[in-house]
Design a protein around this motif. Structure first.
Motif, PDB file in Angstrom:
ATOM      1  N   GLY A 107       0.815  -1.210   0.000  1.00  0.00           N
ATOM      2  CA  GLY A 107       0.000   0.000   0.000  1.00  0.00           C
ATOM      3  C   GLY A 107       0.843   1.252   0.000  1.00  0.00           C
ATOM      4  O   GLY A 107       1.899   1.308   0.642  1.00  0.00           O
ATOM      5  N   TYR A 108       0.385   2.271  -0.737  1.00  0.00           N
ATOM      6  CA  TYR A 108       1.133   3.505  -0.920  1.00  0.00           C
ATOM      7  C   TYR A 108       0.230   4.717  -0.706  1.00  0.00           C
ATOM      8  O   TYR A 108      -0.989   4.654  -0.915  1.00  0.00           O
ATOM      9  N   TRP A 109       0.869   5.843  -0.342  1.00  0.00           N
ATOM     10  CA  TRP A 109       0.159   7.107  -0.445  1.00  0.00           C
ATOM     11  C   TRP A 109       0.119   7.502  -1.911  1.00  0.00           C
ATOM     12  O   TRP A 109       1.140   7.540  -2.590  1.00  0.00           O
ATOM     13  N   HIS A 110      -1.098   7.755  -2.402  1.00  0.00           N
ATOM     14  CA  HIS A 110      -1.308   8.159  -3.792  1.00  0.00           C
ATOM     15  C   HIS A 110      -2.044   9.494  -3.779  1.00  0.00           C
ATOM     16  O   HIS A 110      -2.998   9.675  -3.011  1.00  0.00           O
ATOM     17  N   PRO A 111      -1.631  10.452  -4.628  1.00  0.00           N
ATOM     18  CA  PRO A 111      -2.232  11.789  -4.549  1.00  0.00           C
ATOM     19  C   PRO A 111      -3.669  11.872  -5.035  1.00  0.00           C
ATOM     20  O   PRO A 111      -4.342  12.885  -4.753  1.00  0.00           O
ATOM     21  N   GLN A 112      -4.163  10.853  -5.734  1.00  0.00           N
ATOM     22  CA  GLN A 112      -5.517  10.926  -6.293  1.00  0.00           C
ATOM     23  C   GLN A 112      -6.231   9.582  -6.170  1.00  0.00           C
ATOM     24  O   GLN A 112      -6.882   9.129  -7.114  1.00  0.00           O
ATOM     25  N   TRP A 113      -6.143   8.959  -5.011  1.00  0.00           N
ATOM     26  CA  TRP A 113      -6.721   7.627  -4.863  1.00  0.00           C
ATOM     27  C   TRP A 113      -7.284   7.514  -3.453  1.00  0.00           C
ATOM     28  O   TRP A 113      -7.281   8.473  -2.686  1.00  0.00           O
ATOM     29  N   LYS A 114      -7.738   6.338  -3.104  1.00  0.00           N
ATOM     30  CA  LYS A 114      -8.372   6.192  -1.799  1.00  0.00           C
ATOM     31  C   LYS A 114      -7.404   6.429  -0.640  1.00  0.00           C
ATOM     32  O   LYS A 114      -7.842   6.748   0.469  1.00  0.00           O
ATOM     33  N   SER A 115      -6.112   6.287  -0.889  1.00  0.00           N
ATOM     34  CA  SER A 115      -5.123   6.493   0.176  1.00  0.00           C
ATOM     35  C   SER A 115      -4.657   7.934   0.270  1.00  0.00           C
ATOM     36  O   SER A 115      -3.749   8.238   1.046  1.00  0.00           O
ATOM     37  N   THR A 116      -5.254   8.853  -0.500  1.00  0.00           N
ATOM     38  CA  THR A 116      -4.792  10.244  -0.505  1.00  0.00           C
ATOM     39  C   THR A 116      -4.820  10.848   0.892  1.00  0.00           C
ATOM     40  O   THR A 116      -3.902  11.586   1.269  1.00  0.00           O
ATOM     41  N   GLU A 117      -5.844  10.526   1.678  1.00  0.00           N
ATOM     42  CA  GLU A 117      -5.934  11.091   3.029  1.00  0.00           C
ATOM     43  C   GLU A 117      -5.270  10.193   4.066  1.00  0.00           C
ATOM     44  O   GLU A 117      -4.411  10.618   4.816  1.00  0.00           O
ATOM     45  N   PHE A 118      -5.689   8.916   4.119  1.00  0.00           N
ATOM     46  CA  PHE A 118      -5.159   8.095   5.215  1.00  0.00           C
ATOM     47  C   PHE A 118      -3.674   7.798   5.041  1.00  0.00           C
ATOM     48  O   PHE A 118      -2.974   7.507   6.011  1.00  0.00           O
ATOM     49  N   GLY A 119      -3.145   7.892   3.791  1.00  0.00           N
ATOM     50  CA  GLY A 119      -1.723   7.658   3.580  1.00  0.00           C
ATOM     51  C   GLY A 119      -0.835   8.778   4.064  1.00  0.00           C
ATOM     52  O   GLY A 119       0.396   8.646   4.052  1.00  0.00           O
ATOM     53  N   LYS A 120      -1.436   9.891   4.475  1.00  0.00           N
ATOM     54  CA  LYS A 120      -0.631  10.989   5.027  1.00  0.00           C
ATOM     55  C   LYS A 120      -0.077  10.643   6.400  1.00  0.00           C
ATOM     56  O   LYS A 120       0.856  11.307   6.875  1.00  0.00           O
ATOM     57  N   ASP A 121      -0.659   9.649   7.034  1.00  0.00           N
ATOM     58  CA  ASP A 121      -0.215   9.200   8.362  1.00  0.00           C
ATOM     59  C   ASP A 121       0.210   7.747   8.223  1.00  0.00           C
ATOM     60  O   ASP A 121      -0.595   6.830   8.358  1.00  0.00           O
ATOM     61  N   MET A 122       1.489   7.520   7.940  1.00  0.00           N
ATOM     62  CA  MET A 122       1.970   6.167   7.660  1.00  0.00           C
ATOM     63  C   MET A 122       1.810   5.231   8.844  1.00  0.00           C
ATOM     64  O   MET A 122       1.522   4.048   8.675  1.00  0.00           O
ATOM     65  N   ALA A 123       1.999   5.739  10.046  1.00  0.00           N
ATOM     66  CA  ALA A 123       1.882   4.858  11.209  1.00  0.00           C
ATOM     67  C   ALA A 123       0.470   4.318  11.339  1.00  0.00           C
ATOM     68  O   ALA A 123       0.260   3.111  11.539  1.00  0.00           O
ATOM     69  N   GLN A 124      -0.529   5.188  11.216  1.00  0.00           N
ATOM     70  CA  GLN A 124      -1.905   4.734  11.345  1.00  0.00           C
ATOM     71  C   GLN A 124      -2.299   3.838  10.181  1.00  0.00           C
ATOM     72  O   GLN A 124      -3.065   2.883  10.345  1.00  0.00           O
ATOM     73  N   MET A 125      -1.776   4.138   8.977  1.00  0.00           N
ATOM     74  CA  MET A 125      -2.042   3.272   7.826  1.00  0.00           C
ATOM     75  C   MET A 125      -1.567   1.853   8.114  1.00  0.00           C
ATOM     76  O   MET A 125      -2.241   0.872   7.769  1.00  0.00           O
ATOM     77  N   MET A 126      -0.416   1.732   8.746  1.00  0.00           N
ATOM     78  CA  MET A 126       0.101   0.406   9.086  1.00  0.00           C
ATOM     79  C   MET A 126      -0.768  -0.281  10.127  1.00  0.00           C
ATOM     80  O   MET A 126      -1.114  -1.469   9.997  1.00  0.00           O
ATOM     81  N   VAL A 127      -1.128   0.428  11.149  1.00  0.00           N
ATOM     82  CA  VAL A 127      -1.940  -0.159  12.220  1.00  0.00           C
ATOM     83  C   VAL A 127      -3.231  -0.740  11.650  1.00  0.00           C
ATOM     84  O   VAL A 127      -3.612  -1.879  11.943  1.00  0.00           O
ATOM     85  N   ASP A 128      -3.911   0.024  10.812  1.00  0.00           N
ATOM     86  CA  ASP A 128      -5.203  -0.407  10.286  1.00  0.00           C
ATOM     87  C   ASP A 128      -5.073  -1.644   9.402  1.00  0.00           C
ATOM     88  O   ASP A 128      -5.919  -2.555   9.458  1.00  0.00           O
TER      89      ASP A 128
END
Length: 813
Positions: free
Chosen positions: A596-617
């Motif tokens: 999973g990646y932070w993408h500027p125009q995809w579903k991860s645009t917001e939650f990918g700004k916080d990598m730690a929380q992205m990992m936890v979830d």
């Protein structure tokens, strides 16, 4: 070759220097002619027809705008029947700064020798400097091209899908090879060369590049770049690209030639070298020919390993530039069959060999005597806690590393000398390697024709990994669509009309089993192959269907397990945030993974700004299968899934750091594994992040503690707290929630968390009144303090004080 001037020398030299199209000299013989212009660029004709319409130096700036030798300012050109020399200046367009060059041409019999020296007169950034030859399209279509000694092909009649249709390190270009007008350009040392088709831009030529400087870099006036070659029009030489004859038509015979080393030692590779004759169309398919060795150890236990066909290579660094590498592989000796195994005990090993081809079978025997040494255990899923890994010896294994999937084209495996050294120096012990068509992929090209130079490259990297204590997840395949060289594509002689056929057609499945057999035979001896990953992001293949592909994975896992005496771990991977419960529930998949990646125009645009929380979830999702799990790819991408420009805004690697610690403390079997190794971690020198994790987990019994992810109470609310509670140890990560890569990149003010405090509950059964606490700086990996704290009513309070970024603690009950 006779030399002549088209006009009187005095007349030539009286022409103003800006008239660059005026010839300086003509050299010709037997109907071939080389015309040298005043700036040093040249053309070649044969019987009056153009062979090279333009050959010139080109300097490519950081935006790939080119400065061309034809635009040079030239001084003092001279020419005679024996040669010519000149000097000039070329202005790099982006910076407006000049390069100085000198050029000498010398007549040598039927050939011309060209010598160049280039020097930047100021500091500037460039992407590439090359000699570029324009070859007329109508003249060369379907004609033969050699990049000696490795590549032979025809110039494409139609615009190929990859307009850079051939590239490689070469000692000579040979154009229109085999014809009377054969033209060769023989280099004084091997260089990277490539040919592109300008029809991509509505052009009418092929362009052959000889790289003088490749790879973006800053240059200074202290730098010197040279190029020397011999140009031979109407070259009478027969150029033959060395090829390996993969077919055989001999009576079946098997002889043991030798065992290497002569004195084998416990825990180190032993190789049995064989002389095998027989009848086969390819040595890589067991239906044609197969060797198996049944080995009985000194303890009386028996195991079987397959043999394989091998070619050795000599690796040389042929770069002339300081701090640059250029790999050249040269075949050494003749191909042979080998059997490799790892003796884990001292004593005598009896090796019983069986070889089969379509005519029958033969046998041979040998003995290998092994001196005492140190056994090398393989990585297994922990018997005590299936969420983690351990070595067969019982020691825990926490996979601390990143994707280091392939080398850059020019340095080749020299890249790994640097990358693995830096990773190991910082405590890293894990890397993921791909086997794509452009790097280590050995099954590519015509069906049944393996690339043994690519296999040798992985041999080298595997030996290096062993030296550095790095364990590799080996990803065997990654393609998503068919291209012209795909061995499975029907257009290339393979069995498949479409990609899904690779998984459903029996002939394709058998090809894949042969691929697995070769991998096990060649590398299955090594504990440093941590796991075999069948396919990168397998759900992304064209025409994907979940059920048949999962059934294929199950079939391949059963086959791999049947031939792999050392029982390497088996896994697959899926695309970003794709979750297939049926895949991870399969017992054949021994651990679970998420990308999973932070993408500027995809579903991860917001939650990918916080990598730690992205990992936890997301780690929580894949940990539920009761298996070890990895967050196996992550990072920042742009709109087209390439490297994000936002990485420049995070030079210290906050996204890397928080992703690593977030995944580890959410219960993954290692920190998250970043994707961008070559364009982020290495150039930004971010290897130190692996030292922080390595020191923190050292000595922690991840395989025996029975760790459960927890979210302890933290104060104030600006403090994020993640924890792993075990039987005797609790691990805590306290992070300033505002210290995200996004806030750093956006230059938001990040206030430190003051008076940070974490309250922990003691594990069940704890009856003591104190606990021992270690405080760690996660960025440096240093232990910053150690003390005893009181436990009151089964709880202990940890004071972290001021938290600007994040800190960690180990609590011993």
């Amino acid at each position: 070759m006779t030399a002549y001037l088209a006009f009187p020398l005095a007349l030539l030299l009286s022409v103003p220097v800006f008239a660059q199209d005026q010839p300086l000299a003509h050299y010709g013989s037997s109907g071939a002619e080389v015309q040298l212009r005043r700036d040093g660029s040249f053309t070649v004709t044969d019987q009056g027809a153009p062979l090279v319409t333009d050959a010139k130096l080109m300097i490519f700036g950081p935006n790939w705008e080119s400065a061309v030798q034809r635009d040079a300012t030239v001084s003092n050109p001279t020419a005679s029947q024996t040669g010519a020399q000149l000097s000039g200046r070329i202005t790099e367009k982006a910076s407006g700064k000049p390069w100085e060059y000198s050029q000498r041409v010398t007549v040598q019999g039927e050939a011309l020798r060209f010598e160049y020296e280039l020097r930047p007169l100021d500091t500037m950034r460039v992407n590439e400097v090359s000699l570029v030859l324009d070859l007329p399209l109508e003249r060369f279509q379907d004609r033969q091209l050699f990049l000696y000694p490795r590549l032979q092909m025809a110039f494409p009649a139609k615009l190929p899908a990859n307009y850079h249709f051939v590239a490689g390190r070469t000692s000579a270009y040979v154009f229109d090879s085999g014809s009377p007008s054969q033209l060769s350009l023989s280099l004084d040392r091997p260089r990277t060369c490539n040919v592109q088709d300008t029809r991509q831009w509505k052009g009418s030529s092929y362009q052959a590049f000889v790289k003088i400087l490749e790879g973006a870099r800053d240059v200074t006036p202290a730098d010197r770049f040279t190029l020397s070659f011999t140009l031979t029009p109407r070259d009478p030489k027969t150029w033959v690209v060395p090829t390996m004859n993969l077919t055989s038509d001999q009576p079946l015979k098997l002889v043991v030639k030798s065992v290497e080393p002569a004195q084998a030692t416990q825990g180190n590779l032993a190789t049995v070298h064989l002389d095998l004759q027989g009848t086969w169309k390819t040595p890589f398919w067991q239906e044609e020919v197969a060797v198996d060795a049944t080995i009985t150890g000194p303890d009386g236990k028996t195991f079987t390993v397959p043999g394989f066909y091998n070619q050795d290579y000599l690796r040389e660094d042929v770069s002339e530039a300081a701090n640059q590498h250029a790999e050249l592989l040269t075949p050494q000796g003749n191909p042979e069959w080998q059997v490799r195994f790892l003796p884990q005990l001292p004593g005598n090993y009896q090796v019983a060999l069986v070889a089969k081809d379509r005519t029958g079978q033969v046998t041979a025997d040998t003995q290998v005597t092994v001196a005492p040494g140190k056994p090398r255990p393989f990585v297994r899923v922990s018997k005590s806690d299936p969420h983690y890994f351990e070595f067969a010896s019982g020691e825990p294994y926490v996979a601390n590393g990143l994707n280091v999937c392939w080398y850059r084209s020019d340095p080749g495996t020299f890249d790994y000398d640097d990358w693995f050294s830096r990773l190991a120096e910082n405590g890293g012990n894990y890397a993921r390697i791909w086997m794509p068509s452009w790097a280590f992929g050995y099954e590519w090209g015509k069906p049944g024709s393996y690339k043994l130079d690519r296999a040798w490259q992985f041999d080298y990297v595997l030996r290096l990994a062993q030296e550095k204590g790095i364990y590799l997840k080996l990803c065997l395949e990654a393609f998503r669509t068919f291209d012209a060289d795909n061995p499975y594509a029907k257009a290339n002689g393979g069995p498949c009309d479409k990609v899904l056929d690779v998984f459903t057609k029996e002939q394709a499945r058998q090809m894949w089993r042969n691929r697995l057999r070769y991998a096990v035979a060649r590398w299955g001896w090594s504990p440093n192959v941590m796991a075999f990953e069948f396919w990168n992001e397998i759900n992304c293949v064209q025409g994907y269907e979940e059920k048949p592909v999962q059934e294929w994975a199950r079939d391949m896992a059963h086959y791999l397990r049947s031939i792999d005496a050392n029982r390497h771990l088996i896994v697959n991977s899926l695309g970003s945030f794709v979750f297939e419960p049926d895949l991870w529930a399969m017992p054949e998949m021994e651990f679970a993974q998420m990308h999973g990646y932070w993408h500027p125009q995809w579903k991860s645009t917001e939650f990918g700004k916080d990598m730690a929380q992205m990992m936890v979830d997301h780690v929580a999702m894949i940990r539920t299968f009761g298996k070890p799990c990895f967050f196996a790819e992550f990072g920042l991408v742009n709109e087209t899934w390439g490297g994000s420009p936002r990485m420049k805004d995070d030079p210290e690697g906050v996204n890397l750091h928080n992703g690593m610690w977030g995944a580890l403390m959410a219960g993954a079997a290692g920190p998250a594994h970043l994707w961008w190794w070559d364009n982020y971690v290495a150039p930004q020198n971010l290897w130190f992040h692996y030292r922080g994790v390595a020191n923190f987990v050292q000595g922690v019994g991840f395989n025996t503690e029975g760790f459960v992810p927890i979210t302890p109470q933290g104060q104030p609310a600006a403090l994020r707290v993640l924890g792993l509670r075990g039987k005797t140890t609790t691990l805590v990560w306290a992070q300033n929630r505002a210290h995200t890569w996004w806030n750093v990149a956006e230059k938001h003010e990040i206030a430190p968390v003051e008076s940070a405090r974490v309250t922990l509950e003691a594990p069940a059964g704890f009856t003591g009144t104190t606990c021992r606490v270690q405080l760690w700086d996660t960025w440096s990996g240093k232990l910053t303090g150690e003390k005893s704290l009181p436990v009151t009513d089964g709880k202990v309070a940890l004071d972290f004080g001021r938290v600007e970024r994040d800190l960690a603690a180990r609590v011993f009950w």
